[in-house]
Scaffold this active site. Structure first.
Site, PDB file in Angstrom:
ATOM      1  N   CYS A   2      -0.334   1.333  -5.145  1.00 41.36           N
ATOM      2  CA  CYS A   2      -1.105   1.727  -6.316  1.00 41.36           C
ATOM      3  C   CYS A   2      -0.536   1.120  -7.596  1.00 41.36           C
ATOM      4  O   CYS A   2       0.654   0.859  -7.692  1.00 41.36           O
ATOM      5  CB  CYS A   2      -1.084   3.240  -6.474  1.00 41.36           C
ATOM      6  SG  CYS A   2      -1.492   4.131  -4.995  1.00 41.36           S
ATOM      7  N   ARG A  27      -1.051  -5.979  -5.866  1.00 36.79           N
ATOM      8  CA  ARG A  27      -0.285  -4.957  -5.153  1.00 36.79           C
ATOM      9  C   ARG A  27      -1.067  -4.369  -3.980  1.00 36.79           C
ATOM     10  O   ARG A  27      -0.500  -3.684  -3.145  1.00 36.79           O
ATOM     11  CB  ARG A  27       0.089  -3.828  -6.125  1.00 36.79           C
ATOM     12  CG  ARG A  27       0.989  -4.288  -7.256  1.00 36.79           C
ATOM     13  CD  ARG A  27       0.976  -3.309  -8.395  1.00 36.79           C
ATOM     14  NE  ARG A  27       1.742  -2.128  -8.115  1.00 36.79           N
ATOM     15  CZ  ARG A  27       2.992  -1.926  -8.502  1.00 36.79           C
ATOM     16  NH1 ARG A  27       3.618  -2.845  -9.184  1.00 36.79           N
ATOM     17  NH2 ARG A  27       3.625  -0.822  -8.213  1.00 36.79           N
ATOM     18  N   TRP A  74      -4.157   2.779  -3.533  1.00 36.69           N
ATOM     19  CA  TRP A  74      -4.000   2.399  -2.136  1.00 36.69           C
ATOM     20  C   TRP A  74      -3.878   3.709  -1.382  1.00 36.69           C
ATOM     21  O   TRP A  74      -2.926   4.456  -1.573  1.00 36.69           O
ATOM     22  CB  TRP A  74      -2.749   1.535  -1.986  1.00 36.69           C
ATOM     23  CG  TRP A  74      -2.548   0.981  -0.625  1.00 36.69           C
ATOM     24  CD1 TRP A  74      -3.208  -0.069  -0.061  1.00 36.69           C
ATOM     25  CD2 TRP A  74      -1.605   1.432   0.352  1.00 36.69           C
ATOM     26  NE1 TRP A  74      -2.742  -0.292   1.206  1.00 36.69           N
ATOM     27  CE2 TRP A  74      -1.754   0.612   1.489  1.00 36.69           C
ATOM     28  CE3 TRP A  74      -0.650   2.439   0.384  1.00 36.69           C
ATOM     29  CZ2 TRP A  74      -0.996   0.782   2.636  1.00 36.69           C
ATOM     30  CZ3 TRP A  74       0.113   2.603   1.534  1.00 36.69           C
ATOM     31  CH2 TRP A  74      -0.069   1.776   2.642  1.00 36.69           C
ATOM     32  N   ASN A  98       1.246   7.205  -8.733  1.00 36.11           N
ATOM     33  CA  ASN A  98       1.703   6.382  -7.600  1.00 36.11           C
ATOM     34  C   ASN A  98       2.699   7.211  -6.816  1.00 36.11           C
ATOM     35  O   ASN A  98       3.505   7.914  -7.412  1.00 36.11           O
ATOM     36  CB  ASN A  98       2.442   5.126  -8.077  1.00 36.11           C
ATOM     37  CG  ASN A  98       1.505   4.119  -8.684  1.00 36.11           C
ATOM     38  OD1 ASN A  98       0.297   4.310  -8.679  1.00 36.11           O
ATOM     39  ND2 ASN A  98       2.069   3.054  -9.206  1.00 36.11           N
ATOM     40  N   GLY A  99       2.713   7.065  -5.506  1.00 34.74           N
ATOM     41  CA  GLY A  99       3.723   7.766  -4.713  1.00 34.74           C
ATOM     42  C   GLY A  99       3.102   8.884  -3.897  1.00 34.74           C
ATOM     43  O   GLY A  99       1.882   8.978  -3.755  1.00 34.74           O
ATOM     44  N   GLU A 481       8.099 -13.514  12.639  1.00 37.36           N
ATOM     45  CA  GLU A 481       7.446 -13.713  11.344  1.00 37.36           C
ATOM     46  C   GLU A 481       6.080 -14.379  11.521  1.00 37.36           C
ATOM     47  O   GLU A 481       5.101 -14.005  10.876  1.00 37.36           O
ATOM     48  CB  GLU A 481       8.369 -14.543  10.437  1.00 37.36           C
ATOM     49  CG  GLU A 481       7.765 -15.076   9.147  1.00 37.36           C
ATOM     50  CD  GLU A 481       7.283 -13.994   8.185  1.00 37.36           C
ATOM     51  OE1 GLU A 481       7.457 -12.798   8.462  1.00 37.36           O
ATOM     52  OE2 GLU A 481       6.687 -14.364   7.161  1.00 37.36           O
ATOM     53  N   LYS A 485       2.671 -12.670  10.261  1.00 32.60           N
ATOM     54  CA  LYS A 485       1.785 -13.341   9.302  1.00 32.60           C
ATOM     55  C   LYS A 485       0.384 -13.447   9.878  1.00 32.60           C
ATOM     56  O   LYS A 485      -0.605 -13.199   9.204  1.00 32.60           O
ATOM     57  CB  LYS A 485       2.376 -14.721   9.049  1.00 32.60           C
ATOM     58  CG  LYS A 485       2.259 -15.291   7.690  1.00 32.60           C
ATOM     59  CD  LYS A 485       3.310 -14.898   6.699  1.00 32.60           C
ATOM     60  CE  LYS A 485       3.541 -13.427   6.566  1.00 32.60           C
ATOM     61  NZ  LYS A 485       4.633 -13.058   5.739  1.00 32.60           N
ATOM     62  N   GLU A 488      -1.438  -9.941  10.145  1.00 30.21           N
ATOM     63  CA  GLU A 488      -1.734  -9.193   8.918  1.00 30.21           C
ATOM     64  C   GLU A 488      -2.889  -9.779   8.119  1.00 30.21           C
ATOM     65  O   GLU A 488      -3.557  -9.056   7.391  1.00 30.21           O
ATOM     66  CB  GLU A 488      -0.491  -9.017   8.047  1.00 30.21           C
ATOM     67  CG  GLU A 488       0.009 -10.260   7.371  1.00 30.21           C
ATOM     68  CD  GLU A 488       1.224  -9.986   6.493  1.00 30.21           C
ATOM     69  OE1 GLU A 488       1.296  -8.923   5.874  1.00 30.21           O
ATOM     70  OE2 GLU A 488       2.095 -10.862   6.433  1.00 30.21           O
ATOM     71  N   LYS A 604       1.153  -4.809  -1.616  1.00 32.03           N
ATOM     72  CA  LYS A 604       2.204  -5.781  -1.895  1.00 32.03           C
ATOM     73  C   LYS A 604       3.563  -5.124  -2.032  1.00 32.03           C
ATOM     74  O   LYS A 604       4.564  -5.639  -1.581  1.00 32.03           O
ATOM     75  CB  LYS A 604       1.860  -6.562  -3.168  1.00 32.03           C
ATOM     76  CG  LYS A 604       2.847  -7.668  -3.511  1.00 32.03           C
ATOM     77  CD  LYS A 604       2.808  -8.766  -2.477  1.00 32.03           C
ATOM     78  CE  LYS A 604       3.845  -9.838  -2.692  1.00 32.03           C
ATOM     79  NZ  LYS A 604       4.075 -10.615  -1.459  1.00 32.03           N
TER      80      LYS A 604
HETATM   81  C1  F6R Z   1       4.546  -9.330   5.132  1.00 32.14           C
HETATM   82  C2  F6R Z   1       5.155  -8.712   3.961  1.00 32.14           C
HETATM   83  C3  F6R Z   1       5.852  -7.418   4.147  1.00 32.14           C
HETATM   84  C4  F6R Z   1       7.046  -7.300   3.195  1.00 32.14           C
HETATM   85  C5  F6R Z   1       7.658  -5.900   3.286  1.00 32.14           C
HETATM   86  C6  F6R Z   1       8.884  -5.761   2.409  1.00 32.14           C
HETATM   87  O1  F6R Z   1       3.955 -10.554   4.811  1.00 32.14           O
HETATM   88  O2  F6R Z   1       5.072  -9.214   2.877  1.00 32.14           O
HETATM   89  O3  F6R Z   1       6.239  -7.238   5.478  1.00 32.14           O
HETATM   90  O4  F6R Z   1       7.985  -8.281   3.533  1.00 32.14           O
HETATM   91  O5  F6R Z   1       6.699  -4.949   2.909  1.00 32.14           O
HETATM   92  O6  F6R Z   1       8.570  -5.963   1.074  1.00 32.14           O
HETATM   93  P1  F6R Z   1       9.695  -6.277   0.007  1.00 32.14           P
HETATM   94  O7  F6R Z   1      10.273  -7.611   0.359  1.00 32.14           O
HETATM   95  O8  F6R Z   1       9.011  -6.275  -1.313  1.00 32.14           O
HETATM   96  O9  F6R Z   1      10.746  -5.209   0.136  1.00 32.14           O
END
Ligand code: F6R
Length: 609
Positions: A2, A27, A74, A98-99, A481, A485, A488, A604
């Site tokens: 959010c 986000r 979200w 948020n939260g 990975e 990718k 998702e 995000k």
């Molecule tokens: C996948 C992706 C997520 C983030 C994960 C951690 O493409 O982006 O798996 O890697 O949510 O996010 P951060 O790095 O912001 O802690």
């Protein structure tokens, strides 16, 4: 996750709130809304789906208010509907949040006992009602908010406005980030500086537990103990961080292509060009890399896979035993950690709730905490003893690409520095490894040149229902990975496996409908991975082999398709093999027409557990 914005301004705010929300789109969200105070009365416009739905409604609303709050939601408590969209209003209170409020059920029962039935399924609306009740009982807005905050358990950031109070906005943060923006005769709140960038570059970040009272003329912060505090004013570069696609169709494509540049930039920060050796920041007092017995790495998702590669490097080059776990597990495992040891967390956003909780656990165990982060003002960066920054620039696409490879770059440099400190690397070998890292940006450019061919292969993979990714050794995390990718953003089921694990179960899945992507540079483990490739080929699987020219010459003919990556020192192979797996996922998703930059259900920055 959010996004929050609040503006206490001099001009009409509705359009500006939406402008700020647009900058928070990256986000991830599934509904949006704003509430303003127009002639003393709260007015609200909300819509499920993307911001264009909200702007279409706002066009009819003709709002001229100069104070308002906005939100991209979200969904957590309750589905992504208009009723559940924020802001939530109860009586004279409008709130965005948020939260997650953990004691939501108990608080809702308390409202039920008073005969109040919330309209939505959200935890947020409960908070609005509680504040409104406190107002009805005679408390002033500030007092009412402080009173209700004491009742809440969980993580949150709030922005709140009140009917009849045209010059007051209250913000509060516990767990989720919140920043105050300073304009000319106006004040703002935002979940990050990027949201406020069109209006100001002067930002004050709130600390955990802070509550802020804003008027147009200024602000006042109370800390967790409700003492007056002054938090530093910072000048951010968020305004110059252009949130545009730079001519690409998606942010993800732009970010994939930025990698040669940001990898070079990141490496530059960790190199002493005079000596050709690695240069690390000063270690925190009490941390001696030379005598370190072991290290712990925690992170989530893609950052976790970067950590897995880091583990290989630290163990192989620096001979340092590394334990690694996903943060959501680690935080509750009660792992014994020896005081004075080192824990490393990795996070692009620096706000991931589980990673932050793991960091705090490690600190409580007397560990020194180092963080590989992309956002230097983030909570994780601020709470760490040592910040190892990635210089990826803002990553907008939800699927992490350039942040991942920059994390790899920092971890590689860190492993070299640790190896030197521990006496496992002579100068000549260090220069060799550094030389290999310096080749990475150029070789990534070459890997990107394969894009058209990779796109064609991706379009074939897009017809599959299941895909397996295989890798061995340091390329095993790349298989994980690659699969993450792919699934998702294309919504096609994909799994990564250690190639040698295949015959312990997953090989049962293989038939002619399950393509297998094999990541196998011509290194010491190549022949072994090729044997595993033969096993699946014999069962009819279509193989996409990602290898270098030598590997392709030897075994390419056995694959249905071969993608060649430039030959390089095996030390940097994860940096190069990241490119084809990113491009495969991207082009499959484009072909399928999914929302590449904001895939469904994803956010995000994951600021809830
Ligand atoms: C996948 C992706 C997520 C983030 C994960 C951690 O493409 O982006 O798996 O890697 O949510 O996010 P951060 O790095 O912001 O802690």
């Amino acid at each position: 996750m959010c996004g929050i914005v609040g503006i206490l301004g001099r001009e009409p705010v509705a359009d500006r709130l939406v402008e700020a929300l647009r900058r928070l789109e990256y986000r991830g969200y599934d509904s949006a809304g704003i509430a303003v105070l127009e002639d003393g009365t709260l007015k609200r416009v909300r819509a499920a789906g993307k911001l264009n739905n909200l702007t279409a409604r706002l066009a009819q609303a003709n709002l001229h208010a100069t104070i308002g709050i906005g939100h991209t939601r979200w969904a957590t408590h309750g589905g992504p509907s208009e009723t559940n969209a924020h802001p939530h209003i109860a009586g004279n209170v409008a709130i965005v949040h948020n939260g997650i409020i953990e004691n939501y059920a108990e608080l809702r029962d308390r409202l039920a006992a008073r005969g109040i039935t919330p309209e939505s399924d959200t935890d947020t609306e409960i908070v609005a009602h509680l504040i409104n009740i406190a107002l009805n009982e005679g408390m002033k807005p500030k007092e009412a908010v402080l009173h209700v905050l004491d009742e809440l358990r969980g993580a949150f950031a709030f922005a709140i406005i009140f009917a009849g109070h045209d010059n007051l906005m209250i913000g509060a943060r516990r767990g989720s980030p919140l920043a105050v923006g300073h304009g000319e005769g106006e004040m703002m709140l935002g979940s990050d500086a990027i949201a406020l960038a069109p209006f100001t570059s002067r930002i004050t970040y709130l600390e955990d537990g802070d509550v802020v009272f804003l008027t147009r003329e200024g602000f006042e912060i109370l800390d967790e103990e409700r003492r007056h505090v002054i938090r530093p004013l910072q000048f951010t570069q968020a305004a110059s961080l252009l949130v545009d696609k730079g001519g690409y169709r998606h942010f993800m494509a732009k970010e994939i292509h930025e990698q040669p540049d940001v990898l070079g930039h990141t490496l530059g920060e960790y190199l002493d060009f005079g000596t050709g050796r690695v240069k690390l920041p000063d270690m925190p007092e009490g941390l001696d890399l030379a005598t370190l017995e072991r290290m712990t790495i925690t992170a989530c998702g893609t950052a976790f896979y970067a950590g897995m590669v880091g583990k290989y490097w630290l163990e192989q080059i620096a001979r340092l035993p590394v334990e690694i776990d996903v943060a959501s597990e680690f935080r509750y495992r009660e792992a014994p950690l020896k005081a004075g040891g080192l824990s490393l967390v990795i996070s692009q956003s620096g706000e991931t709730a589980d990673t932050l909780a793991a960091l705090r656990y490690c600190k409580a165990q007397g560990q020194k905490v180092a963080a590989v982060v992309n956002v230097p003002e983030s909570t994780i960066a601020r709470e760490s003893d040592l910040v190892l920054r990635t210089y990826a620039g803002p990553e907008v696409g939800v699927a992490s690409t350039k942040a991942f490879t920059c994390q790899l770059m920092v971890l590689a440099a860190f492993a070299i520095g640790v190896a030197r400190a521990r006496g496992h690397l002579d100068e000549a070998r260090e220069q060799e490894l550094v030389h290999a890292l310096q080749q990475a940006p150029r070789l990534v450019v070459q890997a990107l040149e394969q894009e058209e061919r990779i796109a064609a292969i991706a379009r074939e993979l897009a017809h599959a229902k299941d895909i397996l990714y295989l890798g061995r050794g340091i390329n095993y995390p790349l298989a994980l990975e690659g699969a993450l990718k792919f699934k998702e953003i294309s919504y096609i089921h994909a799994e990564g496996y250690a190639a040698g694990e295949l015959k312990h179960g997953p090989i049962a899945l293989i038939d002619e409908n399950v393509p297998v992507v094999v990541i196998a540079p011509r290194d010491a483990l190549f022949e072994k991975t090729v044997s595993n490739m033969e096993e699946v080929r014999a069962r009819g699987a279509k193989i996409v082999l990602i290898t270098d020219e030598a590997g392709a010459a030897e075994h390419g003919a056995k694959a249905f398709q071969t993608i060649t990556v430039p030959a390089a020192d095996t030390f940097i192979s994860p940096l190069l093999y990241a490119i084809p797996v990113q491009l495969l996922a991207y082009h499959a998703a484009v072909f399928l027409g999914t929302d590449v930059d904001q895939p469904r259900n994803l956010a995000k920055s994951v600021t809830v557990e």
